[in-house]
Design an enzyme around this catalytic site. Sequence first.
Site, PDB file in Angstrom:
ATOM      1  N   LYS A 184     -39.092 -48.848 -19.702  1.00 17.16           N
ATOM      2  CA  LYS A 184     -40.250 -49.747 -19.673  1.00 17.16           C
ATOM      3  C   LYS A 184     -41.487 -49.032 -19.139  1.00 17.16           C
ATOM      4  O   LYS A 184     -42.580 -49.135 -19.703  1.00 17.16           O
ATOM      5  CB  LYS A 184     -39.974 -50.982 -18.791  1.00 17.16           C
ATOM      6  N   ARG A 243     -38.682 -61.324 -13.530  1.00 17.05           N
ATOM      7  CA  ARG A 243     -37.269 -60.973 -13.441  1.00 17.05           C
ATOM      8  C   ARG A 243     -36.394 -62.184 -13.163  1.00 17.05           C
ATOM      9  O   ARG A 243     -35.172 -62.031 -13.082  1.00 17.05           O
ATOM     10  CB  ARG A 243     -37.068 -59.970 -12.297  1.00 17.05           C
ATOM     11  N   ARG A 261     -32.666 -39.004 -13.565  1.00 21.22           N
ATOM     12  CA  ARG A 261     -34.018 -39.156 -13.017  1.00 21.22           C
ATOM     13  C   ARG A 261     -34.033 -38.733 -11.543  1.00 21.22           C
ATOM     14  O   ARG A 261     -34.946 -38.047 -11.093  1.00 21.22           O
ATOM     15  CB  ARG A 261     -34.434 -40.624 -13.161  1.00 21.22           C
ATOM     16  N   ARG A 283     -36.060 -41.728  -5.831  1.00 18.86           N
ATOM     17  CA  ARG A 283     -36.297 -43.093  -5.366  1.00 18.86           C
ATOM     18  C   ARG A 283     -35.098 -43.532  -4.526  1.00 18.86           C
ATOM     19  O   ARG A 283     -33.962 -43.236  -4.864  1.00 18.86           O
ATOM     20  CB  ARG A 283     -36.396 -44.016  -6.581  1.00 18.86           C
ATOM     21  N   ARG A 315     -28.473 -53.216  -8.948  1.00 27.04           N
ATOM     22  CA  ARG A 315     -29.643 -53.482  -9.808  1.00 27.04           C
ATOM     23  C   ARG A 315     -29.207 -53.990 -11.183  1.00 27.04           C
ATOM     24  O   ARG A 315     -29.832 -54.889 -11.746  1.00 27.04           O
ATOM     25  CB  ARG A 315     -30.499 -52.219  -9.956  1.00 27.04           C
TER      26      ARG A 315
HETATM   27  P1  AMP Z   1     -38.400 -51.383 -10.611  1.00 25.23           P
HETATM   28  O1  AMP Z   1     -39.263 -50.209 -10.313  1.00 25.23           O
HETATM   29  O2  AMP Z   1     -39.012 -52.328 -11.592  1.00 25.23           O
HETATM   30  O3  AMP Z   1     -37.002 -50.990 -11.015  1.00 25.23           O
HETATM   31  O4  AMP Z   1     -38.261 -52.221  -9.251  1.00 25.23           O
HETATM   32  C1  AMP Z   1     -37.704 -51.645  -8.086  1.00 25.23           C
HETATM   33  C2  AMP Z   1     -37.247 -52.735  -7.134  1.00 25.23           C
HETATM   34  O5  AMP Z   1     -38.361 -53.540  -6.725  1.00 25.23           O
HETATM   35  C3  AMP Z   1     -36.245 -53.731  -7.709  1.00 25.23           C
HETATM   36  O6  AMP Z   1     -34.909 -53.263  -7.657  1.00 25.23           O
HETATM   37  C4  AMP Z   1     -36.478 -54.939  -6.794  1.00 25.23           C
HETATM   38  O7  AMP Z   1     -35.904 -54.734  -5.525  1.00 25.23           O
HETATM   39  C5  AMP Z   1     -37.983 -54.908  -6.622  1.00 25.23           C
HETATM   40  N1  AMP Z   1     -38.684 -55.654  -7.699  1.00 25.23           N
HETATM   41  C6  AMP Z   1     -39.529 -55.149  -8.633  1.00 25.23           C
HETATM   42  N2  AMP Z   1     -40.007 -56.106  -9.431  1.00 25.23           N
HETATM   43  C7  AMP Z   1     -39.442 -57.271  -9.002  1.00 25.23           C
HETATM   44  C8  AMP Z   1     -39.519 -58.623  -9.429  1.00 25.23           C
HETATM   45  N3  AMP Z   1     -40.283 -58.980 -10.482  1.00 25.23           N
HETATM   46  N4  AMP Z   1     -38.811 -59.555  -8.729  1.00 25.23           N
HETATM   47  C9  AMP Z   1     -38.050 -59.208  -7.668  1.00 25.23           C
HETATM   48  N5  AMP Z   1     -37.912 -57.950  -7.228  1.00 25.23           N
HETATM   49  C10 AMP Z   1     -38.602 -56.980  -7.874  1.00 25.23           C
END
Ligand code: AMP
Length: 191
Positions: free
Chosen positions: A13, A87, A126, A138, A149
């Site tokens: 994404k 989400r 990654r 990360r 996740r």
């Molecule tokens: P991402 O970079 O999108 O994979 O997000 C990393 C982490 O941030 C996720 O595993 C969640 O802990 C938190 N996070 C990001 N976006 C959301 C969302 N829309 N709702 C809840 N938690 C989020």
Amino acid sequence: MNIILLGPPGAGKGTQAGRLVEKRDMIQLSTGDMLRAAKTSGTEMGKRVAEVMDRGELVTDEIVIGLIREQLEGDKKGGFIFDGFPRTLAQADALAALLEDCGETLDAVIEMQVNDEVLVDRIVGRAAEAVAAGGTARADDNAESLKVRLMAYYKQTSPLIGYYHAKGDLTSIDGLASMDEVEASIAGVLG
Ligand code: AMP
């Protein structure tokens, strides 16, 4: 034009959002990036969400909806790409209301389909790449958090596929194709 990129962690994404920013002057709204920035800058909210994020769980709807609300007030340029948001169904409803409030519409929801095995390889890759480049991976790019996740995706986020399908907004594309092919599929949806 405002769109959502939907898909599990590691689906690509962020990469595709980056290309849309460059080519269409769109604005990428990644709640993951915003939360990581809050974590790094040590804000009160950042401290509160750090452990939850590192475990791979979702932070509260209230927090992420607040982050998105702030961004929608600014310049809209070529439109918004929602990356990693919504989400949950509550976030999807909140987004619909926020867009309506500012006179905007949701034009497409693109589901990037991939399989779990590829996701694990990509995410572990990654993390290894980041470390090899002298950086740090990360905190949530490890096998344990990844499992959490993925579960969060299937339990809390995947119902959005049916939700947006029912609204007539959903297009699913093959996220396993090359980055250029995925970009072309997205361009085909956006016209
Ligand atoms: P991402 O970079 O999108 O994979 O997000 C990393 C982490 O941030 C996720 O595993 C969640 O802990 C938190 N996070 C990001 N976006 C959301 C969302 N829309 N709702 C809840 N938690 C989020």
